[in-house]
Design a protein around this motif. Structure first.
Motif, PDB file in Angstrom:
ATOM      1  N   TRP A  94       0.734  -1.257  -0.083  1.00 42.71           N
ATOM      2  CA  TRP A  94       0.052   0.061   0.024  1.00 42.71           C
ATOM      3  C   TRP A  94       0.867   1.070   0.028  1.00 42.71           C
ATOM      4  N   ASP A  95       2.045   1.320   0.295  1.00 41.80           N
ATOM      5  CA  ASP A  95       2.985   2.382   0.450  1.00 41.80           C
ATOM      6  C   ASP A  95       3.135   3.030  -0.660  1.00 41.80           C
ATOM      7  N   SER A  96       2.918   2.602  -1.838  1.00 37.02           N
ATOM      8  CA  SER A  96       3.044   3.360  -3.170  1.00 37.02           C
ATOM      9  C   SER A  96       1.971   3.820  -3.887  1.00 37.02           C
ATOM     10  N   ILE A  97       0.727   3.709  -3.096  1.00 43.37           N
ATOM     11  CA  ILE A  97      -0.647   4.425  -3.753  1.00 43.37           C
ATOM     12  C   ILE A  97      -0.537   5.970  -3.474  1.00 43.37           C
ATOM     13  N   PRO A  98      -0.875   6.600  -4.688  1.00 42.77           N
ATOM     14  CA  PRO A  98      -0.467   8.026  -4.441  1.00 42.77           C
ATOM     15  C   PRO A  98      -1.908   8.587  -3.634  1.00 42.77           C
ATOM     16  N   ASP A  99      -1.475   9.936  -3.016  1.00 48.55           N
ATOM     17  CA  ASP A  99      -2.609  10.564  -2.112  1.00 48.55           C
ATOM     18  C   ASP A  99      -3.850  10.790  -3.275  1.00 48.55           C
ATOM     19  N   LYS A 100      -4.787  10.483  -2.280  1.00 47.21           N
ATOM     20  CA  LYS A 100      -6.206  10.883  -3.239  1.00 47.21           C
ATOM     21  C   LYS A 100      -6.829   9.787  -3.934  1.00 47.21           C
ATOM     22  N   VAL A 101      -5.992   8.560  -3.888  1.00 48.00           N
ATOM     23  CA  VAL A 101      -6.397   7.377  -4.491  1.00 48.00           C
ATOM     24  C   VAL A 101      -6.688   6.592  -3.828  1.00 48.00           C
ATOM     25  N   THR A 102      -7.825   5.803  -3.791  1.00 46.78           N
ATOM     26  CA  THR A 102      -8.428   4.930  -2.694  1.00 46.78           C
ATOM     27  C   THR A 102      -7.800   3.611  -3.064  1.00 46.78           C
ATOM     28  N   GLU A 103      -7.895   2.544  -2.024  1.00 45.30           N
ATOM     29  CA  GLU A 103      -7.332   1.435  -2.412  1.00 45.30           C
ATOM     30  C   GLU A 103      -8.136   0.615  -3.299  1.00 45.30           C
ATOM     31  N   ALA A 104      -9.408   0.872  -3.458  1.00 45.54           N
ATOM     32  CA  ALA A 104     -10.338   0.207  -4.498  1.00 45.54           C
ATOM     33  C   ALA A 104      -9.991   0.635  -5.837  1.00 45.54           C
ATOM     34  N   GLN A 105      -9.748   1.958  -6.102  1.00 44.12           N
ATOM     35  CA  GLN A 105      -9.217   2.311  -7.218  1.00 44.12           C
ATOM     36  C   GLN A 105      -7.889   2.038  -7.894  1.00 44.12           C
ATOM     37  N   ALA A 106      -7.017   1.772  -6.759  1.00 46.66           N
ATOM     38  CA  ALA A 106      -5.545   1.325  -6.868  1.00 46.66           C
ATOM     39  C   ALA A 106      -5.584  -0.108  -7.340  1.00 46.66           C
ATOM     40  N   ILE A 107      -6.368  -1.003  -6.657  1.00 43.73           N
ATOM     41  CA  ILE A 107      -6.346  -2.398  -7.255  1.00 43.73           C
ATOM     42  C   ILE A 107      -7.221  -2.352  -8.535  1.00 43.73           C
ATOM     43  N   ASP A 108      -8.198  -1.723  -8.883  1.00 38.77           N
ATOM     44  CA  ASP A 108      -9.014  -1.802 -10.171  1.00 38.77           C
ATOM     45  C   ASP A 108      -7.784  -1.137 -11.410  1.00 38.77           C
ATOM     46  N   ALA A 109      -6.939  -0.412 -10.970  1.00 39.88           N
ATOM     47  CA  ALA A 109      -5.749   0.019 -12.115  1.00 39.88           C
ATOM     48  C   ALA A 109      -4.926  -1.149 -12.150  1.00 39.88           C
ATOM     49  N   ALA A 110      -4.391  -2.110 -11.023  1.00 48.38           N
ATOM     50  CA  ALA A 110      -3.755  -3.174 -11.222  1.00 48.38           C
ATOM     51  C   ALA A 110      -4.229  -4.315 -11.828  1.00 48.38           C
ATOM     52  N   GLN A 111      -5.509  -4.429 -11.626  1.00 51.04           N
ATOM     53  CA  GLN A 111      -6.276  -5.401 -12.384  1.00 51.04           C
ATOM     54  C   GLN A 111      -6.287  -5.300 -13.927  1.00 51.04           C
ATOM     55  N   TYR A 112      -6.352  -4.032 -14.147  1.00 50.32           N
ATOM     56  CA  TYR A 112      -6.365  -3.672 -15.753  1.00 50.32           C
ATOM     57  C   TYR A 112      -4.848  -3.822 -16.394  1.00 50.32           C
ATOM     58  N   LEU A 113      -3.898  -3.487 -15.385  1.00 52.96           N
ATOM     59  CA  LEU A 113      -2.626  -3.867 -15.954  1.00 52.96           C
ATOM     60  C   LEU A 113      -2.078  -5.451 -15.859  1.00 52.96           C
ATOM     61  N   LEU A 114      -2.623  -6.166 -15.353  1.00 52.34           N
ATOM     62  CA  LEU A 114      -2.468  -7.478 -15.112  1.00 52.34           C
ATOM     63  C   LEU A 114      -2.972  -8.150 -16.519  1.00 52.34           C
ATOM     64  N   ASN A 115      -4.563  -7.538 -16.757  1.00 49.51           N
ATOM     65  CA  ASN A 115      -5.069  -8.086 -17.945  1.00 49.51           C
ATOM     66  C   ASN A 115      -4.101  -7.621 -19.096  1.00 49.51           C
ATOM     67  N   CYS A 116      -3.785  -6.449 -19.232  1.00 52.97           N
ATOM     68  CA  CYS A 116      -2.810  -6.074 -20.338  1.00 52.97           C
ATOM     69  C   CYS A 116      -1.810  -6.971 -20.395  1.00 52.97           C
TER      70      CYS A 116
END
Length: 525
Positions: free
Chosen positions: A181-203
Motif C-alpha cells: 500500500w505504501d506506493s498508492i498516491p494520495d487521494k487514490v483509494t485502495e479500491a481504485q488502485a486495485i482496479d488499476a492493477a487488475q487492468y495492468l494484469l489483464n494487459c
C-alpha cells in the motif's frame, strides 16, 4: 525421527532400476548415512509422494543424487533446482552417471519450454510490466505506476487469476500481507488502485509474445498449456516455493507419478518475494506425502550446531564432527583476521558496503555478493532524471526517504520501511565516497565495481547478505552484527518474525569450521 504416516498411495508403484545398456556407476547406498539411506529407500520402494525435511548441511543434494541413480532407467525424471547455479552444479554432479532419463532445470525453465511450444517467437523482457505501465498510465495517471507495477509482479508470483480468483478481496489480502500500500498516491483509494492493477494484469496477460520471469510459470497455468510430464520430480529447496510453482510441478507430474520434495522449513527466508512461509507443510498436505528426516548436519562442527539449536532444536552434528570454533571479535579487528577464503555475512547491505570501503582503503581486496543488489541501488540513484550530480542526489534522496518511511509507518508497512532504509543508507555510503560535484555516472561505476558475484574470483574476501549466502558455505564465517541487525526492527508480523529467526539460523550454519560473531555497536537513529 519424524513419524511416517500412510496416506492414500499414488496409482502406480515405481520399480527399482535395471541395468542400462551402458552400465551406470555403482549405487551410492553404501556411502549413505542411516537417515539418507532411509530417505532413498522410501523414494524407491514406497508408493507415496515424499517430503524430505533436511537441516542445513545434511547432504540433501547428495541424497537426491542417490535417489536419482536408483530410479528405473525407463522412468523419466525432472530435477527442479531453485536457480540456474544449482541446476548447473547438479548437472555436473550426475555427469558421470548415464542418466539419460533425467532432465535438469529450474521450475522457470520447465515453464518457459511450455510457453515457447505454445507461442511462436516469444521474447523475454524483464521490464515487461514496467514498460506496459509506462505506456498505459500516462499524464494524470502516471503516479499510479509504482503501485501497479509492484502489485502486478506480486500478483503473478501468487498466481492471482491463475490459481487464485481475481477478486478485489484477494488483491486486498495480497497488498496487506506484502505491504504494497505504501506506493498508492494520495487521494487514490485502495479500491481504485486495485482496479488499476487488475487492468495492468489483464494487459500483461494479453501480451503473450513477450514474457518476463514470472510469466514463465504464470502463463502455462493461466492458459493451461501443454507441458512435458515426468514419472519422478525431484523438487529442491521446496521451502521456497509458492502456489504457482507447486501448481506447475503438479502439471509436470504424470498420472501415477511421484514427487520427492526436499527442503528445510527453517531456511524459508523469501516470504517477501511471495514464497509461502509454510511451503513444506502445504506440500505434505496437497500431495499427502510421507515425511523422512535428515536432521544430522555434515557441514557444521559441534560448537556451531550448539549455537544453531537456539533456532532449530532438532539439528544434530555428526558423531565424527570436530568441535569447531565459535568466538567473537570487534568490528575493527576484522581487517587483521579475515582472509581471502572467508565470508562476512550480515542481515543488511549498508554495513557490508561500509566495511567493504574500509577494507579497500587498507588494501584488502573484497567484493559484495549480489549484482542485482547493485543494480537496484543504481535504479534508485537514477530515479530522478533532472538530478545530475552526487550532491543533488543526496538532497533528493534524503527528502524521498523521509517521506516514504513516514508514509509507510503511518500505513503499518514496516517491512517496506526496512527495504527503503537499507537501500537509502547503502546509497549514502557510496555518496560519501564521492565528491558532491561528481556526475551520477561516477557513482554508478563505483557501485558496479563493488557488487558482483565472487564465485571464481581469487583472493577476495566475500561480503554477503544472508539471503545471498543461502546455499553456500565457507570454512570461516564472520557473522556481522547479529545482535544489532537481527531481528529487523521493521519485522512486526508473525511470519516476518519467524523468517528473522530463519535468517539467523542460515547465517551461522554457513560456517564449516570457524564462526566469529562480530560485535557492531548500535547507532542512534
Amino acid at each position: 525421527m519424524v513419524p511416517i504416516h500412510r496416506p492414500h498411495p499414488v496409482t502406480s508403484r515405481p520399480t527399482r532400476a535395471r541395468m542400462a545398456t551402458k552400465p551406470r556407476e555403482p549405487p551410492m547406498n553404501r556411502h549413505l548415512s542411516p537417515q539418507q539411506a532411509a530417505a532413498v529407500a522410501a523414494a524407491i520402494e514406497s508408493v507415496y509422494h515424499q517430503a524430505i525435511l533436511s537441516v542445513a548441511g545434511s547432504g540433501k543434494t547428495y541424497t537426491l543424487e542417490a535417489i536419482n541413480t536408483e530410479i528405473d532407467e525407463n522412468k523419466t525424471v525432472a530435477f527442479c533446482a531453485f536457480n540456474k547455479t544449482v541446476a548447473l552444479e547438479y548437472e555436473q554432479r550426475i555427469a558421470s552417471y548415464n542418466l539419460t532419463n533425467t532432465k535438469v532445470g529450474t521450475v522457470h525453465s520447465f515453464g518457459f519450454g511450455s510457453v515457447r511450444r505454445s507461442f511462436s517467437r516469444v521474447k523475454v523482457d524483464a521490464n515487461k510490466v514496467r514498460n506496459i505501465a509506462r505506456d498505459e498510465f500516462t499524464g494524470e495517471y502516471e503516479n499510479l505506476q509504482p503501485f501497479v507495477i509492484a502489485a502486478v509482479k506480486m500478483a503473478k508470483e501468487l498466481g492471482i487469476g491463475a490459481i487464485v480468483e481475481d477478486t478485489v478481496e484477494n488483491w486486498m489480502i495480497m497488498c496487506e500481507h506484502h505491504n504494497l500500500w505504501d506506493s498508492i498516491p494520495d487521494k487514490v483509494t485502495e479500491a481504485q488502485a486495485i482496479d488499476a492493477a487488475q487492468y495492468l494484469l489483464n494487459c500483461n496477460n494479453n501480451l503473450k509474445n513477450i514474457i518476463d520471469f514470472s510469466d514463465m510459470i504464470y502463463f502455462p497455468i493461466l492458459f493451461n498449456m501443454k507441458i512435458w510430464q515426468y514419472d519422478y520430480i525431484l523438487l529442491d529447496e521446496a521451502q521456497d516455493t509458492n502456489g504457482p510453482r507447486r501448481a506447475l510441478v503438479k502439471m509436470m507430474l504424470k498420472k501415477g507419478g511421484k514427487l520427492i520434495a526436499v527442503g528445510d522449513p527453517h531456511q524459508a527466508i523469501y516470504g517477501f518475494t511471495g514464497a509461502d512461509n509454510k511451503s513444506l507443510d502445504i506440500i505434505q498436505k496437497e500431495f499427502d506425502a510421507i515425511v523422512t528426516p535428515l536432521s544430522v548436519t555434515f557441514r557444521c562442527p559441534k560448537n556451531i550446531v550448539a549455537l544453531a539449536k537456539q533456532w532449530v532444536n532438532h539439528i544434530e552434528a555428526h558423531e565424527s564432527a570436530p568441535d569447531g570454533v565459535v568466538d567473537s571479535c570487534e568490528l575493527k579487528d576484522i581487517v587483521n583476521l579475515a582472509g581471502p577464503t572467508d565470508a562476512i555475512i550480515c542481515r543488511n547491505t549498508k554495513p557490508l558496503v561500509e566495511l567493504a570501503y574500509s577494507l579497500l582503503r587498507q588494501s584488502v581486496a573484497c567484493r559484495v555478493e549480489g549484482r542485482e543488489i547493485g543494480e537496484g541501488l543504481i535504479r534508485l540513484a537514477m530515479r530522478w532524471k533532472n538530478v545530475k550530480t552526487v550532491g543533488e542526489l543526496y538532497n533528493k534522496l534524503q527528502q524521498w526517504s523521509e517521506n516514504e518511511i513516514e508514509k509507510n509507518k503511518t500505513k503499518g508497512n514496516d517491512s517496506r520501511c526496512q527495504v527503503i532504509e537499507d537501500q537509502t543508507k547503502t546509497l549514502e555510503v557510496f555518496i560519501d565516497n564521492c565528491d558532491h560535484s561528481d556526475p551520477i555516472s561516477t557513482l554508478v561505476a563505483n557501485i558496479r565495481s563493488l557488487f558482483g558475484d565472487t564465485e571464481g574470483v581469487q583472493k577476495v574476501i566475500t561480503l554477503s547478505t544472508i539471503h545471498k549466502a543461502k546455499g553456500k558455505e565457507w570454512d570461516r564465517v564472520f557473522a556481522l552484527g547479529m545482535d544489532t541487525y537481527s531481528p529487523s526492527k521493521w519485522a512486526t508480523k508473525e511470519w516476518e518474525m519467524e523468517q528473522e529467526d530463519n535468517l539467523c539460523y542460515v547465517q551461522v550454519t554457513r560456517a564449516k569450521q570457524h564462526l566469529t560473531l562480530v560485535s557492531v555497536p548500535a547507532k542512534k537513529s
